[in-house]
Design a protein around this motif. Structure first.
Motif, PDB file in Angstrom:
ATOM      1  N   VAL A 194       0.846  -1.187   0.000  1.00  0.00           N
ATOM      2  CA  VAL A 194       0.000   0.000   0.000  1.00  0.00           C
ATOM      3  C   VAL A 194       0.886   1.243   0.000  1.00  0.00           C
ATOM      4  N   GLY A 195       0.728   2.064  -1.044  1.00  0.00           N
ATOM      5  CA  GLY A 195       1.512   3.286  -1.167  1.00  0.00           C
ATOM      6  C   GLY A 195       2.777   3.061  -1.973  1.00  0.00           C
ATOM      7  N   LEU A 196       2.976   3.882  -2.983  1.00  0.00           N
ATOM      8  CA  LEU A 196       4.157   3.741  -3.829  1.00  0.00           C
ATOM      9  C   LEU A 196       5.034   4.983  -3.663  1.00  0.00           C
ATOM     10  N   GLY A 197       5.632   5.076  -2.477  1.00  0.00           N
ATOM     11  CA  GLY A 197       6.523   6.191  -2.176  1.00  0.00           C
ATOM     12  C   GLY A 197       7.891   5.679  -1.779  1.00  0.00           C
ATOM     13  N   GLY A 198       8.538   6.406  -0.848  1.00  0.00           N
ATOM     14  CA  GLY A 198       9.887   6.049  -0.435  1.00  0.00           C
ATOM     15  C   GLY A 198      10.004   4.664   0.144  1.00  0.00           C
ATOM     16  N   LEU A 199       9.017   4.239   0.938  1.00  0.00           N
ATOM     17  CA  LEU A 199       9.002   2.881   1.482  1.00  0.00           C
ATOM     18  C   LEU A 199       8.438   1.877   0.483  1.00  0.00           C
ATOM     19  N   VAL A 216       0.552  -3.645  -6.195  1.00  0.00           N
ATOM     20  CA  VAL A 216       0.642  -2.310  -5.597  1.00  0.00           C
ATOM     21  C   VAL A 216      -0.769  -1.752  -5.433  1.00  0.00           C
ATOM     22  N   ILE A 217      -1.047  -1.209  -4.258  1.00  0.00           N
ATOM     23  CA  ILE A 217      -2.357  -0.639  -3.941  1.00  0.00           C
ATOM     24  C   ILE A 217      -2.168   0.854  -3.704  1.00  0.00           C
ATOM     25  N   ALA A 222      -2.411   7.043 -11.805  1.00  0.00           N
ATOM     26  CA  ALA A 222      -1.275   7.458 -12.625  1.00  0.00           C
ATOM     27  C   ALA A 222      -0.006   6.683 -12.297  1.00  0.00           C
ATOM     28  N   LYS A 223       0.025   6.019 -11.147  1.00  0.00           N
ATOM     29  CA  LYS A 223       1.229   5.291 -10.752  1.00  0.00           C
ATOM     30  C   LYS A 223       1.259   3.849 -11.276  1.00  0.00           C
ATOM     31  N   MET A 224       0.246   3.467 -12.034  1.00  0.00           N
ATOM     32  CA  MET A 224       0.148   2.078 -12.486  1.00  0.00           C
ATOM     33  C   MET A 224       1.338   1.675 -13.354  1.00  0.00           C
ATOM     34  N   SER A 225       1.647   2.510 -14.352  1.00  0.00           N
ATOM     35  CA  SER A 225       2.728   2.129 -15.256  1.00  0.00           C
ATOM     36  C   SER A 225       4.071   2.132 -14.543  1.00  0.00           C
ATOM     37  N   GLU A 226       4.269   3.054 -13.607  1.00  0.00           N
ATOM     38  CA  GLU A 226       5.491   3.085 -12.805  1.00  0.00           C
ATOM     39  C   GLU A 226       5.642   1.792 -11.996  1.00  0.00           C
ATOM     40  N   ALA A 227       4.536   1.371 -11.357  1.00  0.00           N
ATOM     41  CA  ALA A 227       4.569   0.178 -10.511  1.00  0.00           C
ATOM     42  C   ALA A 227       4.900  -1.076 -11.308  1.00  0.00           C
ATOM     43  N   ILE A 228       4.261  -1.225 -12.450  1.00  0.00           N
ATOM     44  CA  ILE A 228       4.396  -2.469 -13.215  1.00  0.00           C
ATOM     45  C   ILE A 228       5.603  -2.448 -14.147  1.00  0.00           C
ATOM     46  N   ASP A 253      -1.936 -12.985   0.682  1.00  0.00           N
ATOM     47  CA  ASP A 253      -1.428 -13.624   1.899  1.00  0.00           C
ATOM     48  C   ASP A 253      -0.991 -12.587   2.926  1.00  0.00           C
ATOM     49  N   GLY A 254      -0.611 -11.425   2.463  1.00  0.00           N
ATOM     50  CA  GLY A 254      -0.183 -10.378   3.369  1.00  0.00           C
ATOM     51  C   GLY A 254      -0.153  -9.036   2.667  1.00  0.00           C
ATOM     52  N   ILE A 255      -0.129  -7.976   3.462  1.00  0.00           N
ATOM     53  CA  ILE A 255      -0.068  -6.617   2.931  1.00  0.00           C
ATOM     54  C   ILE A 255       0.909  -5.820   3.779  1.00  0.00           C
ATOM     55  N   ILE A 256       1.830  -5.111   3.125  1.00  0.00           N
ATOM     56  CA  ILE A 256       2.702  -4.152   3.802  1.00  0.00           C
ATOM     57  C   ILE A 256       2.127  -2.762   3.538  1.00  0.00           C
ATOM     58  N   ASP A 257       1.673  -2.107   4.606  1.00  0.00           N
ATOM     59  CA  ASP A 257       1.024  -0.801   4.490  1.00  0.00           C
ATOM     60  C   ASP A 257       2.030   0.284   4.859  1.00  0.00           C
ATOM     61  N   THR A 258       2.478   1.052   3.850  1.00  0.00           N
ATOM     62  CA  THR A 258       3.515   2.066   4.060  1.00  0.00           C
ATOM     63  C   THR A 258       2.966   3.476   4.233  1.00  0.00           C
ATOM     64  N   VAL A 259       1.654   3.634   4.237  1.00  0.00           N
ATOM     65  CA  VAL A 259       1.044   4.969   4.204  1.00  0.00           C
ATOM     66  C   VAL A 259       1.006   5.591   5.598  1.00  0.00           C
ATOM     67  N   SER A 260       1.453   6.842   5.692  1.00  0.00           N
ATOM     68  CA  SER A 260       1.472   7.543   6.977  1.00  0.00           C
ATOM     69  C   SER A 260       0.326   8.535   7.135  1.00  0.00           C
ATOM     70  N   ALA A 261      -0.538   8.623   6.138  1.00  0.00           N
ATOM     71  CA  ALA A 261      -1.730   9.475   6.242  1.00  0.00           C
ATOM     72  C   ALA A 261      -2.917   8.625   6.703  1.00  0.00           C
ATOM     73  N   PHE A 262      -3.929   9.295   7.241  1.00  0.00           N
ATOM     74  CA  PHE A 262      -5.135   8.580   7.661  1.00  0.00           C
ATOM     75  C   PHE A 262      -5.779   7.908   6.443  1.00  0.00           C
ATOM     76  N   HIS A 263      -6.140   6.631   6.567  1.00  0.00           N
ATOM     77  CA  HIS A 263      -6.764   5.902   5.467  1.00  0.00           C
ATOM     78  C   HIS A 263      -7.553   4.729   6.022  1.00  0.00           C
ATOM     79  N   PRO A 264      -8.564   4.251   5.292  1.00  0.00           N
ATOM     80  CA  PRO A 264      -9.395   3.146   5.788  1.00  0.00           C
ATOM     81  C   PRO A 264      -8.657   1.810   5.725  1.00  0.00           C
ATOM     82  N   LEU A 265      -8.769   1.038   6.803  1.00  0.00           N
ATOM     83  CA  LEU A 265      -8.135  -0.281   6.860  1.00  0.00           C
ATOM     84  C   LEU A 265      -9.056  -1.407   6.408  1.00  0.00           C
ATOM     85  N   MET A 266     -10.371  -1.239   6.565  1.00  0.00           N
ATOM     86  CA  MET A 266     -11.276  -2.363   6.321  1.00  0.00           C
ATOM     87  C   MET A 266     -11.222  -2.883   4.879  1.00  0.00           C
TER      88      MET A 266
END
Length: 364
Positions: A194-199, A216-217, A222-228, A253-266
């Motif tokens: 989750v999040g395509l930034g520094g982490l 990548v979530i 716009a970050k789709m082409s960068e991610a893939i 199987d797992g998710i690494i959540d790198t986002v430091s802003a408020f966001h929904p977890l559910m």
């Protein structure tokens, strides 16, 4: 009659140092002269060549976490060349490539330390804004030299570029450690980042090197082409698109959540298979909402992780060297640092700033 204040032998032998510091919560950095301890028996002194800028540097210079003391010299993604070693140093010699990450001390007697988890020691000494065991304030890597106990110094692989490798000492270990600890490093598993930034961009690189399928979530289509295409992710999900989320329910199987802003977890928890793990490595300032029933229904885990111990950090950097993993960086001169901080607030960097200390830090 003027009194004469005698300096202790330790004070007399302190080394002159120069860097950039914030003086108050405005966060503005400017030139700063200070000193570091003399090279002790177990110490390594090195010339700083590069230092990465971490988002936590921005929080700290502005005292946004309420724990800053001034003057504050930031920087905990520090790389350079050893210039002096103490008489009892065994791991390093003059001329070695060396790195220092987020911590420079711990108690070495608690349960965490006994398990090589100095990063969870209650008496951990941070690389900057902590009080070291000699009673002096620690100063970070926006400076010309560093002195550190050899236990907290990392051997840097010869093939790894120092500039693009520097951010791994924080960003790299921050994502490597949970991938390993929570068993999300096994070939064939499917994880989300989750999040395509520094982490996030480094998490994708490590996960792919482990042989894991990566989605990548992100909130930004716009970050789709960068991610893939650039980073090699296998798939991309727009987290604000209910149809895309519904189509991926129960697939990870797992998710690494790198986002430091408020966001929904559910919605993220819904993406997990039974026994899936959502691991938080970002640090939102406000509490996140968490419904319990979806955890019960799938025996799912929400967990956290913070950097890594020294043994694991060395393991991470060796793995990065073996697989040619680096951060995507923008190298900047020292006098650009305040502009870089302004851009960091706007997330206007792809993906980490690194200061060229050796070539641009000037004491005059």
């Amino acid at each position: 009659m003027t009194s004469i204040i005698k300096k202790s032998p330790e004070e007399q032998h302190r080394q002159k140092a120069f860097g950039w510091a914030a003086r108050d919560a405005s966060g503005v950095l400017s030139p700063f002269k200070f000193s570091r301890r003399a090279t002790g028996d177990e110490d390594v002194t090195f010339k700083v060549l590069y230092c990465g800028i971490c988002h936590s540097d921005l929080h700290n210079i502005k005292n946004e976490w309420g724990s800053s003391t001034y003057p504050l010299v930031p920087g905990h993604e520090i790389v350079g060349i050893v210039t002096e070693v103490g008489s009892k140093v065994q791991k390093f010699k003059v001329g070695d490539r060396v790195g220092v990450g987020c911590l420079v001390g711990a108690c070495h007697s608690c349960d965490s330390c006994s398990q090589h988890l100095e990063n969870y020691c209650p008496k951990m000494v941070l690389t900057y804004k902590s009080i070291d065991y000699d009673g002096n304030t620690t100063y970070g890597g926006y400076s010309d030299i560093m002195v550190v106990n050899e236990h907290y110094a990392i051997h840097f692989p010869e093939n790894l570029p120092l500039d693009a490798g520097a951010p791994l000492l924080c960003a790299g270990i921050t994502v490597y450690s949970p991938l390993k600890y929570y068993g999300l490093d096994k070939p064939g598993l499917h994880i989300g980042v989750v999040g395509l930034g520094g982490l996030g961009h480094v998490a994708v690189k490590f996960a792919k090197a482990f042989g894991v399928k990566v989605t990548v979530i992100s909130t930004s289509p716009a970050k789709m082409s960068e991610a893939i295409q650039h980073l090699g992710a296998d798939a991309f999900l727009v987290s604000r698109d209910p149809e895309q989320l519904q189509g991926a329910m129960g697939t990870m199987d797992g998710i690494i959540d790198t986002v430091s802003a408020f966001h929904p977890l559910m919605p993220l928890i819904g993406l997990l298979k039974s026994d899936g793990k959502l691991v938080m490595v970002g640090a939102p300032e406000k509490p996140l909402e968490l419904a319990v029933f979806p955890l019960l229904a799938g025996r799912k885990t929400v967990a956290g992780s913070m950097i890594g111990g020294l043994k694991e950090t060395q393991e991470m950097i060796d793995f990065a060297g073996k697989h040619n993993i680096t951060a995507d960086v923008e190298v900047i001169p020292m006098d650009y640092v305040n502009t870089a901080m302004e851009r960091l607030v706007k997330a206007d960097v792809r993906y980490r700033f690194v200061i060229d200390i050796a070539n641009t830090l000037r004491a005059d």
